[in-house]
Design a protein around this motif. Structure first.
Motif, PDB file in Angstrom:
ATOM      1  N   ALA A  39     -25.758 -17.848   6.723  1.00 16.80           N
ATOM      2  CA  ALA A  39     -24.223 -17.991   6.668  1.00 16.80           C
ATOM      3  C   ALA A  39     -23.736 -16.948   7.802  1.00 16.80           C
ATOM      4  N   ILE A  40     -24.046 -15.635   7.640  1.00 19.79           N
ATOM      5  CA  ILE A  40     -23.698 -14.599   8.558  1.00 19.79           C
ATOM      6  C   ILE A  40     -24.070 -15.096  10.198  1.00 19.79           C
ATOM      7  N   GLU A  41     -25.191 -15.564  10.469  1.00 17.65           N
ATOM      8  CA  GLU A  41     -25.830 -15.944  11.675  1.00 17.65           C
ATOM      9  C   GLU A  41     -24.911 -17.092  12.373  1.00 17.65           C
ATOM     10  N   LYS A  42     -24.605 -18.213  11.550  1.00 21.88           N
ATOM     11  CA  LYS A  42     -23.847 -19.256  11.917  1.00 21.88           C
ATOM     12  C   LYS A  42     -22.384 -18.845  11.937  1.00 21.88           C
ATOM     13  N   GLY A  43     -21.948 -17.492  11.503  1.00 23.72           N
ATOM     14  CA  GLY A  43     -20.395 -17.241  11.675  1.00 23.72           C
ATOM     15  C   GLY A  43     -19.649 -17.803  10.601  1.00 23.72           C
ATOM     16  N   LYS A  44     -20.316 -18.279   9.298  1.00 25.10           N
ATOM     17  CA  LYS A  44     -19.506 -18.915   8.142  1.00 25.10           C
ATOM     18  C   LYS A  44     -19.388 -17.773   7.240  1.00 25.10           C
ATOM     19  N   TYR A  45     -19.760 -16.585   7.470  1.00 26.18           N
ATOM     20  CA  TYR A  45     -19.442 -15.566   6.615  1.00 26.18           C
ATOM     21  C   TYR A  45     -19.488 -14.226   7.374  1.00 26.18           C
ATOM     22  N   SER A  46     -18.345 -13.463   6.952  1.00 23.35           N
ATOM     23  CA  SER A  46     -18.516 -12.076   7.644  1.00 23.35           C
ATOM     24  C   SER A  46     -19.199 -11.142   6.606  1.00 23.35           C
ATOM     25  N   PRO A  47     -20.168 -10.391   6.995  1.00 27.20           N
ATOM     26  CA  PRO A  47     -20.875  -9.441   6.257  1.00 27.20           C
ATOM     27  C   PRO A  47     -19.886  -8.053   6.082  1.00 27.20           C
ATOM     28  N   SER A  48     -20.491  -7.633   4.761  1.00 28.23           N
ATOM     29  CA  SER A  48     -19.738  -6.408   4.451  1.00 28.23           C
ATOM     30  C   SER A  48     -20.309  -5.146   5.672  1.00 28.23           C
ATOM     31  N   LEU A  49     -19.322  -4.280   5.532  1.00 29.79           N
ATOM     32  CA  LEU A  49     -19.763  -3.086   6.767  1.00 29.79           C
ATOM     33  C   LEU A  49     -21.003  -2.622   6.462  1.00 29.79           C
ATOM     34  N   GLU A  50     -21.382  -2.382   5.302  1.00 32.25           N
ATOM     35  CA  GLU A  50     -22.716  -1.684   4.970  1.00 32.25           C
ATOM     36  C   GLU A  50     -23.803  -2.865   5.490  1.00 32.25           C
ATOM     37  N   VAL A  51     -23.647  -4.041   5.221  1.00 32.42           N
ATOM     38  CA  VAL A  51     -24.770  -4.922   5.556  1.00 32.42           C
ATOM     39  C   VAL A  51     -24.514  -5.173   7.252  1.00 32.42           C
ATOM     40  N   ALA A  52     -23.508  -4.948   7.856  1.00 30.65           N
ATOM     41  CA  ALA A  52     -23.432  -5.162   9.266  1.00 30.65           C
ATOM     42  C   ALA A  52     -24.251  -3.843   9.940  1.00 30.65           C
ATOM     43  N   PHE A  53     -24.108  -2.541   9.361  1.00 25.18           N
ATOM     44  CA  PHE A  53     -24.771  -1.657   9.764  1.00 25.18           C
ATOM     45  C   PHE A  53     -26.554  -1.758   9.683  1.00 25.18           C
ATOM     46  N   LYS A  54     -26.682  -2.187   8.444  1.00 29.30           N
ATOM     47  CA  LYS A  54     -28.171  -2.303   8.215  1.00 29.30           C
ATOM     48  C   LYS A  54     -28.640  -3.515   9.049  1.00 29.30           C
ATOM     49  N   ILE A  55     -28.177  -4.448   9.577  1.00 34.03           N
ATOM     50  CA  ILE A  55     -28.496  -5.442  10.378  1.00 34.03           C
ATOM     51  C   ILE A  55     -28.859  -4.671  12.022  1.00 34.03           C
ATOM     52  N   ALA A  56     -27.751  -3.906  12.168  1.00 34.34           N
ATOM     53  CA  ALA A  56     -27.793  -3.117  13.527  1.00 34.34           C
ATOM     54  C   ALA A  56     -29.003  -2.216  13.472  1.00 34.34           C
ATOM     55  N   ASP A  57     -29.149  -1.524  12.267  1.00 29.25           N
ATOM     56  CA  ASP A  57     -30.244  -0.544  12.014  1.00 29.25           C
ATOM     57  C   ASP A  57     -31.712  -1.202  12.158  1.00 29.25           C
ATOM     58  N   VAL A  58     -31.840  -2.387  11.596  1.00 30.26           N
ATOM     59  CA  VAL A  58     -33.010  -3.115  11.935  1.00 30.26           C
ATOM     60  C   VAL A  58     -33.507  -3.519  13.207  1.00 30.26           C
ATOM     61  N   PHE A  59     -32.574  -3.721  13.915  1.00 26.50           N
ATOM     62  CA  PHE A  59     -32.812  -3.964  15.395  1.00 26.50           C
ATOM     63  C   PHE A  59     -32.671  -2.804  16.300  1.00 26.50           C
ATOM     64  N   GLN A  60     -32.213  -1.573  15.708  1.00 26.26           N
ATOM     65  CA  GLN A  60     -32.142  -0.326  16.497  1.00 26.26           C
ATOM     66  C   GLN A  60     -31.336  -0.567  17.800  1.00 26.26           C
ATOM     67  N   VAL A  61     -30.176  -1.276  17.353  1.00 29.55           N
ATOM     68  CA  VAL A  61     -28.886  -1.317  18.417  1.00 29.55           C
ATOM     69  C   VAL A  61     -27.804  -0.785  17.846  1.00 29.55           C
ATOM     70  N   GLU A  62     -26.614  -0.671  18.685  1.00 30.61           N
ATOM     71  CA  GLU A  62     -25.353  -0.444  18.268  1.00 30.61           C
ATOM     72  C   GLU A  62     -24.768  -1.587  17.608  1.00 30.61           C
ATOM     73  N   LEU A  63     -23.787  -1.359  16.533  1.00 30.26           N
ATOM     74  CA  LEU A  63     -22.898  -2.517  15.893  1.00 30.26           C
ATOM     75  C   LEU A  63     -22.428  -3.377  16.735  1.00 30.26           C
ATOM     76  N   GLY A  64     -21.946  -2.781  17.903  1.00 26.24           N
ATOM     77  CA  GLY A  64     -21.405  -3.781  19.139  1.00 26.24           C
ATOM     78  C   GLY A  64     -22.255  -4.559  19.764  1.00 26.24           C
ATOM     79  N   GLN A  65     -23.527  -4.226  19.763  1.00 28.46           N
ATOM     80  CA  GLN A  65     -24.612  -5.160  20.362  1.00 28.46           C
ATOM     81  C   GLN A  65     -24.898  -6.378  19.303  1.00 28.46           C
ATOM     82  N   VAL A  66     -24.477  -6.322  18.021  1.00 31.23           N
ATOM     83  CA  VAL A  66     -24.781  -7.372  17.119  1.00 31.23           C
ATOM     84  C   VAL A  66     -23.417  -8.172  16.907  1.00 31.23           C
ATOM     85  N   PHE A  67     -22.337  -7.487  16.665  1.00 25.82           N
ATOM     86  CA  PHE A  67     -21.191  -8.154  16.247  1.00 25.82           C
ATOM     87  C   PHE A  67     -19.927  -7.988  17.344  1.00 25.82           C
TER      88      PHE A  67
END
Length: 74
Positions: free
Chosen positions: A37-65
């Motif tokens: 759902a997040i990947e398809k843009g149908k759901y906006s993640p919580s800030l915590e989940v957004a940071f966790k995603i960025a952390d998994v890929f070792q990139v800044e939040l702005g490179q993910v979203f």
């Protein structure tokens, strides 16, 4: 003007040795359906989940979203 949250999760997963949605879900503590759902843009993640995603890929939040004006609003 309508704004929309877009993301680069699919590309980042591909660049990370074609990481599966399930692997990403496991790494961030959510269901695969939530990742879909997040990947398809149908759901906006919580800030915590957004940071966790960025952390998994070792990139800044702005490179993910990105937050931008939607094409439909132009």
């Amino acid at each position: 003007m309508a704004k929309v949250l877009t993301n680069q999760i699919r590309r980042l997963r591909f660049d990370a040795n074609e990481m599966t949605q399930q692997s990403l879900a496991d790494a961030i503590g959510v269901s695969r359906q939530t990742v879909v759902a997040i990947e398809k843009g149908k759901y906006s993640p919580s800030l915590e989940v957004a940071f966790k995603i960025a952390d998994v890929f070792q990139v800044e939040l702005g490179q993910v979203f990105q937050y931008q004006v939607s094409e439909a609003a132009r």
